[in-house]
Design a protein around this motif. Structure first.
Motif, PDB file in Angstrom:
ATOM      1  N   PRO A 203       0.838  -1.191  -0.034  1.00 53.05           N
ATOM      2  CA  PRO A 203      -0.135   0.139  -0.017  1.00 53.05           C
ATOM      3  C   PRO A 203       0.857   1.087   0.048  1.00 53.05           C
ATOM      4  O   PRO A 203       0.466   1.987  -0.863  1.00 53.05           O
ATOM      5  N   ARG A 207       0.222   4.083  -3.129  1.00 50.03           N
ATOM      6  CA  ARG A 207       0.061   5.384  -2.788  1.00 50.03           C
ATOM      7  C   ARG A 207       1.081   6.662  -3.504  1.00 50.03           C
ATOM      8  O   ARG A 207       0.547   7.610  -3.657  1.00 50.03           O
ATOM      9  N   THR A 210       0.911   6.915  -7.031  1.00 57.32           N
ATOM     10  CA  THR A 210      -0.427   7.225  -7.864  1.00 57.32           C
ATOM     11  C   THR A 210      -1.069   8.480  -7.126  1.00 57.32           C
ATOM     12  O   THR A 210      -0.618   8.827  -5.961  1.00 57.32           O
ATOM     13  N   THR A 211      -1.938   9.278  -7.985  1.00 61.87           N
ATOM     14  CA  THR A 211      -2.794  10.313  -7.495  1.00 61.87           C
ATOM     15  C   THR A 211      -3.887   9.964  -6.925  1.00 61.87           C
ATOM     16  O   THR A 211      -4.435   8.829  -7.096  1.00 61.87           O
ATOM     17  N   LYS A 212      -4.484  10.840  -6.167  1.00 60.04           N
ATOM     18  CA  LYS A 212      -5.875  10.327  -5.667  1.00 60.04           C
ATOM     19  C   LYS A 212      -7.019  10.194  -6.804  1.00 60.04           C
ATOM     20  O   LYS A 212      -7.796   9.309  -6.778  1.00 60.04           O
ATOM     21  N   ARG A 215      -6.451   6.901  -8.160  1.00 60.34           N
ATOM     22  CA  ARG A 215      -6.840   5.783  -7.289  1.00 60.34           C
ATOM     23  C   ARG A 215      -8.283   5.441  -7.363  1.00 60.34           C
ATOM     24  O   ARG A 215      -9.065   4.651  -6.934  1.00 60.34           O
ATOM     25  N   LEU A 340      -3.826   0.946  -9.512  1.00 60.69           N
ATOM     26  CA  LEU A 340      -3.720   0.155  -8.233  1.00 60.69           C
ATOM     27  C   LEU A 340      -3.736  -1.172  -8.821  1.00 60.69           C
ATOM     28  O   LEU A 340      -3.092  -2.249  -7.992  1.00 60.69           O
ATOM     29  N   VAL A 359      -7.254  -0.989  -1.078  1.00 55.61           N
ATOM     30  CA  VAL A 359      -6.902   0.337  -1.257  1.00 55.61           C
ATOM     31  C   VAL A 359      -7.735   1.190  -2.206  1.00 55.61           C
ATOM     32  O   VAL A 359      -8.072   2.495  -1.784  1.00 55.61           O
ATOM     33  N   GLU A 363     -10.390   4.785  -1.208  1.00 53.59           N
ATOM     34  CA  GLU A 363     -10.599   6.169  -1.921  1.00 53.59           C
ATOM     35  C   GLU A 363     -11.750   6.343  -2.457  1.00 53.59           C
ATOM     36  O   GLU A 363     -12.378   7.418  -2.632  1.00 53.59           O
TER      37      GLU A 363
END
Length: 396
Positions: A203, A207, A210-212, A215, A340, A359, A363
């Motif tokens: 995880p 994270r 990657t960007t929010k 995700r 992801l 994960v 989000e």
């Protein structure tokens, strides 16, 4: 008679584990740290094995693997000669090790069980997921180069260490028994430990890369895969392996046989046995025999530290490569991939796919990635077996 009783009591006292704390130092060992390990190494390893048991029981990190491995480690570190009688060549753990691991039997049986439990449907429905499983194998070859060029291992030893990056314990054992059996203990423990620690290791890397918004990407539903496709797929994989890479046939052949028994629908009893009784029995024996290589003499070395370091690097590189490949594919794709699921390209089935899904749900509670992540996950199983075949062809 009194003398015999005294001698008997003295012999009983000398056979206790307490006496290992009081044993004299070996004058031939001049290094203080090595002297400390010589006297107290078994007790250090017992603490390590108790920690592994805690991870397996309390934290439930792959308990089916860690519990028998840790208990085998406890048995192999019993002080005094009894430890050798249990885990040595003539002990029951040593006999199991020789028959099942040294001869390469247990990894192949495990692969049959994995094949019988695996659904290749998500990969068949979305074949481009194979690229993610292939990208994750970068960790194997990256760690191989580091082990060979930086740490000074021989090429067969480096290949055995690199295969840890596939996060596939049976494959790691199979390759190591062929190329560098002297490293089997630390490599097997590293491979299974990192498999168990997938929910901890992956995880943060996922994270970080990657960007929010990435995700939160929701993927389209997979098409339905026909029974005919599922039957043809393992046969096609095996035939390609026979033509292109025969050295991978033992592992892939066992995997494909187990999967064919599952999908053909006419040998349910065989498939059920592979999925349950057979793989469970072999997992017990494999875990105990791998644990037998956790003795202080074999494990508490500088070489083991290097292997553990390279193993975590290999696993991290594999995770990162899968995520980055998914991001690269999005540049050229209209149907976006949630990066992801790229981390599931390692061969830890189905744990890595579950981590990707977990994960993603954190989000976006409506974002269910499990079936999508199973595509790269099962392709990672095939990829690690192919990588093993390549290494065996190059180094054996």
């Amino acid at each position: 008679m009194t003398i015999n009783i005294q001698d008997g009591l003295l012999q009983l006292w000398n056979s206790t584990g307490i006496m290992t704390f009081l044993q004299p130092q070996d004058p031939s060992i001049t290094n203080c740290f090595e002297q400390f390990l010589h006297v107290h190494g078994h007790w250090i390893m017992i603490l390590v094995c108790l920690f592994l048991l805690w991870l397996g029981i309390k934290k439930q990190f792959e308990p089916l693997l860690l519990v028998p491995i840790a208990f085998g480690g406890l048995l192999s570190n019993i002080p005094m000669p009894l430890g050798e009688e249990i885990a040595g060549p003539n002990g029951f753990l040593g006999i199991i090790f020789e028959a099942g691991i040294h001869k390469g039997l247990f990894p192949l049986i495990i692969f049959m069980g994995v094949g019988a439990m695996t659904d290749f449907g998500p990969l068949i429905a979305n074949p481009r997921m194979a690229l993610l499983g292939g990208a994750a194998q970068f960790g194997i070859f990256g760690a191989l180069l580091m082990a060979y060029c930086i740490f000074g291992f021989t090429l067969p030893e480096a290949a055995s260490i690199g295969i840890i990056g596939g996060a596939d314990g049976p494959t790691s054992i199979y390759v190591t028994t062929k190329l560098a059996e002297n490293l089997l203990g630390p490599i097997a423990v590293a491979a299974y430990s990192y498999m168990a620690l997938v929910p901890v290791i992956q995880p943060p890397i996922m994270r970080l890369l990657t960007t929010k918004a990435e995700r939160q990407i929701q993927m389209t539903q997979l098409r339905e895969v026909s029974k005919r496709e599922k039957i043809v797929f393992p046969l096609m994989i095996l035939l390609l392996c026979v033509i292109l890479l025969p050295s991978a046939c033992p592992l892939l052949g066992a995997l494909c046989f187990g999967n064919l028994c599952k999908e053909c629908g006419v040998v349910e009893r065989l498939s059920d046995t592979m999925q349950n009784a057979l793989i469970n029995i072999v997992t017990i024996f494999l875990g105990l025999s791998v644990g037998s290589k956790l003795s202080a003499e074999q494990f508490l070395t500088l070489q083991t530290i290097f292997i553990l370091i390279l193993g975590i690097i290999a696993f991290s590189l594999a995770t990162a490569a899968g995520v980055l490949m998914a991001k690269l594919m999005n540049v050229f794709s209209k149907n976006k991939i949630n990066p992801l699921i790229g981390s599931a390209g390692v061969s830890a089935v189905p744990m890595a796919a579950r981590v990707s899904n977990k994960v993603g749900l954190e989000e976006n509670p409506q974002n269910f990635l499990l079936m999508h992540a199973m595509g790269p996950n099962v392709s990672g199983v095939i990829g690690s077996a192919v990588a093993a075949g390549v290494l065996l062809a190059l180094c054996h």
